[in-house]
Motif scaffolding. Structure first.
Motif, short mmCIF file in Angstrom:
data_model
loop_
_atom_site.label_atom_id
_atom_site.label_comp_id
_atom_site.label_asym_id
_atom_site.label_seq_id
_atom_site.Cartn_x
_atom_site.Cartn_y
_atom_site.Cartn_z
N ILE A 31 0.82 -1.44 0.15
CA ILE A 31 -0.38 -0.20 -0.09
C ILE A 31 1.27 1.31 -0.27
O ILE A 31 1.68 1.26 0.39
CB ILE A 31 -1.16 0.21 1.21
N ASN A 32 0.48 2.10 -0.48
CA ASN A 32 1.20 3.88 -0.65
C ASN A 32 0.58 4.16 -0.34
O ASN A 32 -0.29 4.65 1.14
CB ASN A 32 1.68 3.83 -2.08
N THR A 33 0.45 5.51 -0.82
CA THR A 33 -0.68 6.80 -0.41
C THR A 33 -1.70 6.50 0.43
O THR A 33 -2.55 5.18 -0.51
CB THR A 33 -0.69 8.06 -1.37
N MET A 34 -2.63 6.68 1.10
CA MET A 34 -3.70 6.74 1.71
C MET A 34 -4.16 7.80 2.61
O MET A 34 -3.14 8.55 2.65
CB MET A 34 -3.18 5.60 3.39
N GLY A 35 -5.17 7.47 2.65
CA GLY A 35 -6.11 9.47 3.08
C GLY A 35 -7.89 9.37 3.33
O GLY A 35 -8.44 7.37 2.67
N VAL A 92 -19.75 12.97 4.50
CA VAL A 92 -19.60 11.94 5.01
C VAL A 92 -18.27 11.42 3.86
O VAL A 92 -17.80 12.13 3.53
CB VAL A 92 -20.28 10.22 3.50
N TYR A 93 -17.50 10.95 4.95
CA TYR A 93 -15.98 10.27 5.11
C TYR A 93 -15.97 9.12 4.88
O TYR A 93 -16.02 8.34 4.62
CB TYR A 93 -15.47 10.57 6.19
N TYR A 94 -14.57 8.99 3.34
CA TYR A 94 -14.64 8.65 2.42
C TYR A 94 -12.64 7.96 2.79
O TYR A 94 -12.18 8.64 2.73
CB TYR A 94 -14.90 8.10 0.93
N CYS A 95 -12.59 6.68 2.80
CA CYS A 95 -10.85 6.85 2.70
C CYS A 95 -10.78 5.59 1.57
O CYS A 95 -11.31 5.33 1.01
CB CYS A 95 -11.03 5.51 3.87
N ASN A 96 -9.70 6.23 1.04
CA ASN A 96 -8.68 6.44 0.03
C ASN A 96 -7.64 4.80 0.46
O ASN A 96 -6.71 6.22 1.21
CB ASN A 96 -8.47 7.18 -0.79
N ALA A 97 -7.29 4.78 -0.89
CA ALA A 97 -5.65 4.04 -0.35
C ALA A 97 -5.11 3.25 -2.11
O ALA A 97 -6.22 2.80 -2.98
CB ALA A 97 -5.56 1.93 0.55
#
Length: 123
Positions: A31-35, A92-97
Protein backbone atom coordinates in the motif's frame (compact mmCIF):
# COMPACT_ATOMS: atom_id res chain seq x y z
CA UNK A 1 -10.05 -8.57 -4.37
CA UNK A 2 -9.53 -5.59 -2.06
CA UNK A 3 -11.85 -4.10 0.54
CA UNK A 4 -11.55 -0.90 2.53
CA UNK A 5 -13.83 -0.96 5.56
CA UNK A 6 -14.40 2.24 7.51
CA UNK A 7 -15.71 2.59 11.03
CA UNK A 8 -16.07 5.23 13.74
CA UNK A 9 -18.52 7.69 12.26
CA UNK A 10 -21.57 8.96 14.08
CA UNK A 11 -23.30 11.91 15.68
CA UNK A 12 -21.30 14.25 17.90
CA UNK A 13 -21.88 17.67 19.41
CA UNK A 14 -19.84 20.68 18.30
CA UNK A 15 -16.46 20.66 20.01
CA UNK A 16 -16.50 16.90 20.35
CA UNK A 17 -14.20 14.25 18.93
CA UNK A 18 -14.42 11.17 16.76
CA UNK A 19 -11.85 8.68 15.53
CA UNK A 20 -12.31 7.07 12.14
CA UNK A 21 -10.60 3.83 11.14
CA UNK A 22 -10.17 2.21 7.77
CA UNK A 23 -8.77 -1.29 7.33
CA UNK A 24 -7.68 -2.62 3.97
CA UNK A 25 -7.93 -6.36 3.35
CA UNK A 26 -7.70 -8.81 0.50
CA UNK A 27 -5.05 -9.69 -2.02
CA UNK A 28 -2.64 -6.89 -1.10
CA UNK A 29 1.04 -6.80 -2.03
CA UNK A 30 1.73 -3.28 -0.81
CA UNK A 31 0.00 0.00 0.00
CA UNK A 32 1.30 3.43 -0.91
CA UNK A 33 -0.51 6.62 0.06
CA UNK A 34 -3.62 6.38 2.24
CA UNK A 35 -6.05 9.16 2.94
CA UNK A 36 -9.41 10.52 3.93
CA UNK A 37 -11.82 12.55 1.83
CA UNK A 38 -15.21 14.03 2.60
CA UNK A 39 -18.30 14.72 0.58
CA UNK A 40 -21.00 17.05 1.86
CA UNK A 41 -24.51 16.99 0.36
CA UNK A 42 -24.55 18.61 -3.05
CA UNK A 43 -20.79 19.08 -3.14
CA UNK A 44 -17.81 17.34 -4.71
CA UNK A 45 -15.58 14.99 -2.79
CA UNK A 46 -12.60 16.80 -1.34
CA UNK A 47 -9.35 15.97 0.39
CA UNK A 48 -9.20 15.94 4.19
CA UNK A 49 -5.76 14.42 4.80
CA UNK A 50 -3.29 12.00 3.25
CA UNK A 51 -0.32 10.09 4.64
CA UNK A 52 2.57 8.41 2.88
CA UNK A 53 4.11 5.07 3.74
CA UNK A 54 6.88 6.87 5.64
CA UNK A 55 4.43 9.02 7.57
CA UNK A 56 4.56 12.30 5.68
CA UNK A 57 1.20 14.04 5.91
CA UNK A 58 -0.81 16.73 4.16
CA UNK A 59 -4.01 18.34 5.42
CA UNK A 60 -6.77 20.53 4.06
CA UNK A 61 -6.48 24.03 5.51
CA UNK A 62 -9.91 23.68 7.10
CA UNK A 63 -8.79 20.82 9.38
CA UNK A 64 -5.19 21.77 10.21
CA UNK A 65 -4.63 21.75 13.95
CA UNK A 66 -7.86 19.82 14.59
CA UNK A 67 -7.49 16.53 12.69
CA UNK A 68 -4.62 14.06 12.78
CA UNK A 69 -4.07 11.27 10.27
CA UNK A 70 -1.99 8.23 11.15
CA UNK A 71 -1.47 4.70 9.88
CA UNK A 72 -0.42 1.26 11.05
CA UNK A 73 1.38 -0.36 8.14
CA UNK A 74 1.41 -3.78 9.81
CA UNK A 75 -2.40 -3.69 10.00
CA UNK A 76 -2.99 -1.96 6.65
CA UNK A 77 -5.05 0.57 8.57
CA UNK A 78 -5.36 4.33 8.45
CA UNK A 79 -6.92 6.49 11.16
CA UNK A 80 -8.34 9.99 11.37
CA UNK A 81 -8.54 11.58 14.81
CA UNK A 82 -10.98 14.47 14.60
CA UNK A 83 -11.05 16.98 17.46
CA UNK A 84 -12.86 20.28 17.98
CA UNK A 85 -15.49 19.22 15.47
CA UNK A 86 -17.65 21.86 13.84
CA UNK A 87 -21.06 21.61 12.15
CA UNK A 88 -19.36 22.31 8.82
CA UNK A 89 -17.38 19.07 9.23
CA UNK A 90 -20.64 17.18 8.67
CA UNK A 91 -20.22 14.91 5.65
CA UNK A 92 -19.68 11.37 4.48
CA UNK A 93 -16.02 10.51 5.01
CA UNK A 94 -14.33 8.14 2.57
CA UNK A 95 -11.11 6.22 2.98
CA UNK A 96 -8.77 5.95 0.00
CA UNK A 97 -5.67 3.85 -0.57
CA UNK A 98 -3.28 3.23 -3.45
CA UNK A 99 -2.76 -0.53 -3.51
CA UNK A 100 -0.65 -2.94 -5.49
CA UNK A 101 -2.30 -6.35 -5.72
CA UNK A 102 -0.49 -9.52 -4.72
CA UNK A 103 -1.53 -11.06 -8.03
CA UNK A 104 0.24 -8.25 -9.91
CA UNK A 105 3.20 -7.20 -7.75
CA UNK A 106 4.96 -5.40 -10.59
CA UNK A 107 1.94 -3.35 -11.65
CA UNK A 108 1.20 0.29 -10.87
CA UNK A 109 -0.67 1.19 -7.72
CA UNK A 110 -4.45 1.47 -8.19
CA UNK A 111 -6.85 3.66 -6.22
CA UNK A 112 -9.44 2.01 -3.98
CA UNK A 113 -12.25 3.57 -1.96
CA UNK A 114 -14.20 2.58 1.10
CA UNK A 115 -17.99 2.72 1.27
CA UNK A 116 -18.03 5.89 3.38
CA UNK A 117 -19.02 6.65 6.94
CA UNK A 118 -21.36 9.44 8.02
CA UNK A 119 -20.10 12.09 10.41
CA UNK A 120 -22.71 14.49 11.75
CA UNK A 121 -21.80 17.39 14.03
CA UNK A 122 -24.88 18.88 15.61
CA UNK A 123 -26.28 19.92 18.95
Amino acid sequence: QVQLVESGGGLVEPGGSLRLSCAASGSIFSINTMGWYLQAPGKQRELVAIISTSGNTRYADSVKGRFTISRDNAKNTVYLQMNSLKPEDTAVYYCNAYIRLATRPLSEYSSYWGQGTQVTVSS
